[in-house]
Design a protein around this motif. Structure first.
Motif, mmCIF file in Angstrom:
data_model
loop_
_atom_site.group_PDB
_atom_site.id
_atom_site.type_symbol
_atom_site.label_atom_id
_atom_site.label_comp_id
_atom_site.label_asym_id
_atom_site.label_seq_id
_atom_site.Cartn_x
_atom_site.Cartn_y
_atom_site.Cartn_z
ATOM 1 N N ALA A 188 0.872 -0.599 -0.161
ATOM 2 C CA ALA A 188 0.099 0.485 -0.289
ATOM 3 C C ALA A 188 1.015 1.192 -0.058
ATOM 4 N N HIS A 189 0.538 2.329 -0.632
ATOM 5 C CA HIS A 189 0.300 3.522 -0.816
ATOM 6 C C HIS A 189 -0.216 4.615 -0.482
ATOM 7 N N LEU A 192 -4.993 4.720 -0.279
ATOM 8 C CA LEU A 192 -5.424 4.378 -0.556
ATOM 9 C C LEU A 192 -5.132 3.536 -1.991
ATOM 10 N N HIS A 193 -4.191 3.578 -2.191
ATOM 11 C CA HIS A 193 -2.961 3.088 -3.490
ATOM 12 C C HIS A 193 -2.225 1.895 -3.439
#
Lengths: 215, 355
Positions: A188-189, A192-193
């Motif tokens: 995850a980033h 949300l990404h």
């Protein structure tokens, strides 16, 4: 594989009004940069619909029943028909974007790439709130189960309609998911990404499933 | 000299009624309290009560809705599901017993009770048949909706500054097993009537007074400053399950309700009676406020009722700007949308996680 990207504002919100697909000059110009003869086109445009719908909880918190997962008692019940109607409105620009692309590239294999599923770990989200920090502090993170239901309901509706247009959908690589089907925080980033590792896993999956995958 | 000497004109029928144009009559020259725009006013009651709920805002007053609609619902859908029709989605509350039972359920003063029926087109809440006319897909959904609703009802009675309650009926149908009162007889709207389970009752003066007084006393313990405005619906009975002519049954029912409100208000300083019944249903007005069915109140009648309500309860002071103006609060959804848009633009400028 080649990539073409732009700021969302350039594309605007394509829509269908009285049966006519309407879109911005910016979107048309953007698509004109794509090779007309391309075999496969992966569409990763938009995808923030999920963030808008899912991340921050509301007061009161609502919920809905989806497949074998009932609405949580204590939360405000929303009927499935209302959820579907809401999500349909939310994904409409994504749907019409894909419709436009398919219209402009009728011979191309158009594949819609789904946004990553919700990040399972609430702790990770709160540590990486991006621009949602103040809202998350005030309203809290929506429960994971509900975020996942929203994600699945949203894409259930969208993917079905895309399939009717001959557009396939590519989902997240299974190796990037937790046992509950959420995005593993290692991939995850932000809140949300997917991160670079996710991107590599996704590219590998796209290559394996779709062979040639320019743009 | 005698006690009638020197009384104001409105104490005399000749001056207060016979020589007046009906709409000029000051039905309520004094009231125990006034309402301010800042106060949260709850509403509940029979079908007539909907008019009051709908028109409070036109008087500069705040209709307190504790069970607000989820943001994604359209206006039409909110109306269909009865969000905002009253302060919470209880549907019409016709009897004092129904109000008492609602409060008892909300505050867990009686065991939880889900009276429902499964029909071809879904599951239906027999205690709120009107708020979800198309039914629920399953029992779990119905219970989820009901539990949340009761939580909002509790919040309503804890937070409201005033409750306007319109009493409509004395007749009701009772579930024998649970003792719960239905808003309408099973089988009329949804469900099936079962003579072995469903019993008719016509609450008398003592029962209605006891139920309403219980409500007032109970709420006072939890929300000591909440006021009550009690009114009797001028809308006549649609049907009677007694063995009398509906007109006669109606008269008896309204008499009981009127007597109860009179008694209660005379003994509780926080309870005030509002005369919608007299305004609309008094024979002296020649039925001018009746609709063509001779039962419902016309729009003209509702307008007069609200005018009198305003005169009785709204002060002459202009509302302060901050209280009368609706707060221009950006909805959470708009905030998230704005954040998501700007977030995505910013994220694009970030080459990504370098882990």
């Amino acid at each position: 594989m080649n990539f073409l990207a732009c700021n969302m504002d350039l594309l605007g919100d394509p829509s269908i009004v009285a049966g006519v697909l309407s879109y911005s000059r910016g979107f048309e110009n953007f698509l004109s940069l794509v090779d007309r003869e391309v075999a496969t086109l992966f569409v990763m445009l938009r995808g923030n619909e999920f963030g808008i719908a899912s991340l921050v909880d509301t007061e009161p918190g609502w919920d809905f029943s989806f497949r074998d997962r009932p609405a949580t008692k204590g939360r405000q019940f929303v009927h499935r028909v209302d959820i579907d109607d809401y999500l349909s409105r939310l994904v409409s620009p994504m749907l019409t974007s894909c419709m436009l692309i398919k219209h402009k590239f009728p011979a191309t294999n158009v594949v819609h790439v789904m946004a990553p599923p919700p990040i399972h770990s609430e702790e990770h989200i709160l540590k990486n709130p991006e621009i949602f920090g103040a809202l998350l502090l005030q309203y809290g993170v929506r429960p994971f189960d509900l975020r996942k239901k929203i994600y699945e309901a949203m894409y259930d509706g969208l993917n079905g309609r895309l399939q009717a247009l001959g557009i396939r959908s590519a989902s997240a690589p299974p190796d990037c998911l937790t046992v509950t089907g959420g995005l593993d925080e290692r991939y995850a980033h932000g809140c949300l990404h997917g991160n670079e590792a996710y991107g590599r896993a996704l590219l590998g999956q796209l290559e394996r499933e779709f062979l040639h995958a320019p743009l | 000299m005698h006690p009638y000497s020197g009384l104001p004109p409105d104490r005399f029928w000749r001056d207060g009624v016979a020589s007046q144009i009906w709409s000029d009559i000051d039905f309520m020259a004094e009231s125990k309290f006034k309402l301010s725009p800042e106060e949260r006013i709850g509403t509940a009651g029979s079908c007539f009560a909907r008019h009051i709920a709908k028109n409070l805002a036109t008087l500069g007053l705040t209709h307190y809705v504790s069970e607000t609609a989820p943001h994604m619902l359209s206006e039409l859908r909110r109306e269909e599901l009865q969000y905002g029709t009253f302060s919470a989605r209880y549907g019409n509350i016709y009897t004092a017993r129904q109000l008492r039972q609602l409060i008892e359920f909300a505050f867990a003063e009686r065991p939880a009770c889900h009276l429902f029926c499964e029909q071809e087109n879904g599951w239906f809440d027999l205690l709120r048949p009107g708020v979800q006319k198309t039914g629920f897909e399953c029992r779990a959904d119905l219970e989820c909706d009901r539990l949340f609703h009761l939580d909002r009802v509790k919040r309503l009675f804890l937070d409201a500054d005033c409750m306007v309650f319109t009493l409509g009926l004395t007749e009701a149908w009772v579930d024998q097993a649970s003792g719960a009162v239905f808003p309408v007889c099973p089988g009329t709207l949804v469900g099936q009537y079962d003579p072995s389970s469903h019993k008719f009752t016509n609450f008398g003066f003592v029962q209605v007074l006891d139920d309403l007084e219980w409500c007032v006393e109970f709420v006072r313990r939890h929300n000591p400053t909440m006021k009550w405005i009690l009114t009797v619906s001028p809308v006549a009975l649609a049907a009677t399950a007694t063995n009398r002519h509906v007109l006669v049954a109606n008269s008896a029912s309204k008499a009981v309700l009127r007597a109860v409100t009179e008694d209660l208000c005379s003994r509780h300083s926080n309870c005030e009676y509002f005369p919608s019944y007299e305004i609309c249903a008094s024979v002296a007005n020649f039925g001018q406020f009746l609709d063509s069915d001779l039962r419902n109140v016309s729009a003209r009648g509702v307008k007069l009722v609200m005018r009198v309500f305003k005169r009785a309860f709204c002060s002459d002071q202009p509302a302060s700007q901050s209280s009368s103006a609706k707060r221009a609060e950006v909805s959470l959804e708009k905030q998230i949308e704005a954040a998501a848009r700007s977030e995505c633009d910013e994220a694009f400028n970030d080459p990504g996680d370098r882990r």
